[in-house]
Design an enzyme around this catalytic site. Structure first.
Site, PDB file in Angstrom:
ATOM      1  N   GLY A   1     -10.571  -3.859   6.542  1.00 47.22           N
ATOM      2  CA  GLY A   1      -9.238  -3.720   6.472  1.00 47.22           C
ATOM      3  C   GLY A   1      -8.455  -2.720   7.391  1.00 47.22           C
TER       4      GLY A   1
ATOM      5  N   ILE B   1       0.917  13.326   9.829  1.00 44.75           N
ATOM      6  CA  ILE B   1       1.509  14.495  10.631  1.00 44.75           C
ATOM      7  C   ILE B   1       2.923  14.567  10.737  1.00 44.75           C
ATOM      8  CG2 ILE B   1       0.895  15.507  12.761  1.00 44.75           C
ATOM      9  CD1 ILE B   1      -1.194  13.330  13.213  1.00 44.75           C
TER      10      ILE B   1
ATOM     11  N   THR C   1       0.599  -1.205  -0.029  1.00 42.24           N
ATOM     12  CA  THR C   1       0.078  -0.025  -0.047  1.00 42.24           C
ATOM     13  C   THR C   1       0.992   1.272  -0.080  1.00 42.24           C
ATOM     14  OG1 THR C   1      -1.379  -1.208   1.366  1.00 42.24           O
ATOM     15  CG2 THR C   1      -2.013   0.979   1.186  1.00 42.24           C
TER      16      THR C   1
ATOM     17  N   GLU D   1      -5.746  -5.987  11.338  1.00 33.57           N
ATOM     18  CA  GLU D   1      -5.206  -7.063  11.051  1.00 33.57           C
ATOM     19  C   GLU D   1      -6.013  -8.410  11.477  1.00 33.57           C
ATOM     20  OE1 GLU D   1      -2.171  -7.037   9.226  1.00 33.57           O
ATOM     21  OE2 GLU D   1      -2.013  -4.833   9.535  1.00 33.57           O
TER      22      GLU D   1
ATOM     23  N   LYS E   1       8.049   1.713  11.923  1.00 34.15           N
ATOM     24  CA  LYS E   1       8.142   2.037  13.333  1.00 34.15           C
ATOM     25  C   LYS E   1       8.973   1.057  14.198  1.00 34.15           C
ATOM     26  CE  LYS E   1       3.681   0.918  13.559  1.00 34.15           C
ATOM     27  NZ  LYS E   1       3.444   0.891  12.103  1.00 34.15           N
TER      28      LYS E   1
ATOM     29  N   GLY F   1       1.494   8.747  10.729  1.00 30.33           N
ATOM     30  CA  GLY F   1       1.372   8.921   9.438  1.00 30.33           C
ATOM     31  C   GLY F   1       1.552  10.153   8.959  1.00 30.33           C
TER      32      GLY F   1
ATOM     33  N   GLY G   1      -3.164   5.062   6.463  1.00 32.57           N
ATOM     34  CA  GLY G   1      -3.753   5.221   5.340  1.00 32.57           C
ATOM     35  C   GLY G   1      -2.483   5.706   4.148  1.00 32.57           C
TER      36      GLY G   1
ATOM     37  N   LYS H   1       5.590   3.591  18.670  1.00 35.14           N
ATOM     38  CA  LYS H   1       5.633   5.093  18.533  1.00 35.14           C
ATOM     39  C   LYS H   1       6.169   5.855  19.366  1.00 35.14           C
ATOM     40  CE  LYS H   1       2.273   4.171  14.638  1.00 35.14           C
ATOM     41  NZ  LYS H   1       0.888   3.841  14.574  1.00 35.14           N
TER      42      LYS H   1
ATOM     43  N   ASP I   1       1.778  -1.367  18.997  1.00 35.18           N
ATOM     44  CA  ASP I   1       1.962  -0.471  17.869  1.00 35.18           C
ATOM     45  C   ASP I   1       2.257   1.017  18.680  1.00 35.18           C
ATOM     46  OD1 ASP I   1       1.739   0.249  14.796  1.00 35.18           O
ATOM     47  OD2 ASP I   1       0.580   1.843  16.102  1.00 35.18           O
TER      48      ASP I   1
END
Lengths: 427, 427
Positions: B188, B137, B14, B191, B106, B135, B303, B206, B202
């Site tokens: 989607g 930002i 993606t 996961e 990450k 993402g 995204g 970060k 996750d």
């Protein structure tokens, strides 16, 4: 021993003393960031004898700009004196003396940005000005670096803290424009001559800088369609609230099909919109990018320490460049030639208040005027005004600036009184 | 003719296809920004024959990493394959081949950030990773450059889009955790193995990156106190709402007296707090600086195009550095040695749900347990649970993590059931 980088300040008011304070108090972090000892050596002031409440932390006061320009131990000049002509002259002379410059002067940048950046490049000097827009918010970096790869479509935001404070008080406490202006002046939020703030000129200068950076297009102050908040009334705010809106002084800069439009005006925003929640002296800037979608930067728009933080972050950038040997290599200010949008291509929704005779047929005449211009209504509110007259509030669907102007002319010729006209954004 | 900068992609999912698309569609802006023609030359994929829905715009597919590493016309390697071990090996080999690297990985940065940055510096290469956190930002630039001069005190935010989407649905539509997880998986957004998202892993990675940059201190994943949203119930959300709160998965990183604490946990935020309005897959990060006060960065957290925008902005930075001859000169990742905060020094308010026998004296016993630890109540809500038992909801005043743990142990020993315990932030 650490290398010492000398800083010379021109001006020692609120922001200048904040810069001295941050450089002093965050000495350890500055060293960590830059590997250097960054020291304010001299400060140019008008009157050396004036009583000052801020400590100088070892800096020497002088009334003579040459004391800074000729001092080879001073590498970075920080201009926080304000004004344009004298400040411009000093900055140009600083570049000639091969010094780097950091400034918080939005008026200067909006007016002479290109000339100054060219002079910097010619002399191998850096020129940074993050503090000139939205005080503590690193929005210029966001636009230039963070969103470098994206095509910026629109920048929209609250970029003047004084008017946002005033509109917040007017909305939340029902105070009149005059009352809140007096209060803001007493608190030092507004100048004794508030023109630059309340007439939108300050916001317009910031939008010039944002638009120039966002679209790489050299726009001028004259290109901004500016309207201030002087004529905003409690009745406007109340009727707007009844229809679900809150009023903010909004700056917008938009590019469509290669042409840009820039405006500053009191604008209605839905209460649920994130900008509606930006209260008091806070600023926030929305950036719409083709790929990234919407991002927002929020923070204090002014104030001693936020503004000084932005200045000192610019000093850090300059010192890093000095150490890396990369000063004077900023990319150009604006590489595209200017194309302004035609009024027939600038679209938005509008909120209008019209006073008219409460007689059979007048509402029909009003409606006809809009239909003639092909404008349809999104919301309508009619209220009695007095025995003979009615107040009609209309929110239109999206229409062009040209069309709305024609409707206003048409209403006027039919003896209906257009009391207020505001743009509606964010729906 | 313009200089051509060659890009090699590792991975073509993606984000990778988004990078190809942005480089293609924003070609003109890229040229304007960098003065170069930035072209994706080769893409390493596992299976060359696999059907792909994205156009390649002239890039050549290969299954062999050497095709990129040995191609001297490729200057920048973009790693978007994910995973850690193989990705790390490829990036280290890219540095050895004197190439620059941009990554959105990450996990890799949180785990091996320092090693990779050191390897980059040794080889005169750049390594950028803006896309690894939040993402679209540009928060890492904001922390590193924009607030360089300030002392960061706290970073707090919503940094995982999947869980924010889930909590938004659970709160606004009353869907159960299981129901919304199935929905997110179908769309989607989550996961098939949702562990990394819903258990906060996750977000924790970060926060490691944000804390490392914000405090210049090398923290590790193990230093983060992580709790996910798996056990959040509708009842929790409803009771929280009754007391004026909304639940978000919040990451915090705070420095106090030279020691840092980092956590990720479902946390209650007052409904009026700006983070409460960050809905669905959006992310937002609050930064509290000593001088600047509070600033917030808001935007899409994930995204294809937002993430790809961040990657391409990093490519722009690298290309600018290449042209300026300043690659490989990034300042160090973390210059201070790690000091972790003691639990007795980590303070916040807490929201507790306790089930207990509805008998005279039990509420007194509960109160005594808190008084013993010197914890006072901010809000209390008691409701009947069934014929014999009551539910008590308590919001405490600020207390230490150690004290709250002791209270929990004490309640437990008195046969009261601690149903839920959440931090309360932003008051």
């Amino acid at each position: 021993m650490k290398e010492v980088v000398g800083v010379g300040l021109i001006g020692y008011g609120t922001v200048g003393s904040g810069v001295v304070r941050i450089l002093h108090e965050h000495k350890e972090k500055m060293e960590r960031e830059t590997g250097c000892d960054v020291v304010v050596k001299k400060i140019v002031v008008r009157d050396k004898e004036k009583e000052r409440s801020y400590p100088l932390h070892g800096a020497q006061l002088t009334t003579c700009i040459e004391d800074i320009l000729e001092d080879t131990s001073i590498h970075v000049v920080v201009e926080v004196m304000g004004g344009t002509e004298e400040a411009k002259e000093y900055i140009l002379r600083a570049f000639e003396a091969k010094k780097h410059v950091v400034t918080a002067n939005k008026d200067l940048l909006a007016m002479h940005g290109e000339e100054l950046l060219n002079a910097a490049a010619r002399n191998g000097s850096d020129l940074y000005y993050e503090a000139s827009v939205a005080g503590g918010i690193p929005i210029l970096r966001g636009l230039v670096d963070g969103l470098a790869s994206d095509r910026i479509q629109k920048v929209m935001g609250i970029v003047n803290g004084t008017t946002n404070y005033m509109l917040t008080k007017m909305t939340e406490e029902g105070v009149s424009y005059e009352g809140v202006l007096r209060e803001a002046q007493a608190l030092g939020f507004a100048e004794s001559d508030p023109t630059a703030d309340v007439d939108g000129l300050d916001a317009a200068r910031k939008m010039v800088i944002l638009a120039t950076l966002g679209f790489s297009m050299k726009v001028a102050f004259e290109d901004v369609d500016v309207k201030g908040i002087r004529h905003v009334t409690q009745k406007d705010l109340q009727l707007a609230s009844q229809l679900g809106y809150v009023m903010k002084l909004i700056g917008t800069a938009e590019e469509k099909d290669g042409a840009v439009s820039i405006s500053v005006a009191p604008t209605l925003i839905p209460k649920s919109h994130p900008l509606a929640g930006v209260r008091n002296e806070y600023n926030a800037v929305y950036v719409y990018g083709e790929a990234v979608g919407q991002t927002m930067f929020y923070g204090p728009g002014a104030g001693q320490l936020p503004t000084a933080t932005a200045v000192v972050s610019d000093i850090v950038t300059v010192v890093k460049h000095m150490r890396l040997g990369t000063t004077g290599k900023a990319m150009s200010f604006a590489s595209r030639s200017k194309v302004l949008q035609d009024d027939s291509n600038i679209h938005s929704k509008y909120f209008l208040r019209v006073h008219m005779k409460d007689e059979t047929g007048t509402f029909l005449a009003l409606t006809k005027s809009f239909v003639q211009e092909n404008i349809s209504f999104d919301k309508i509110l009619q209220l009695p005004l007095d025995d003979e007259n009615a107040e009609v509030v209309v929110v239109t669907h999206s229409t062009s600036k040209k069309q709305i102007q024609q409707v206003c002319a048409s209403l006027d010729s039919q003896y209906m009184e257009m009391v207020s006209l505001y743009r509606v954004e964010g729906e």
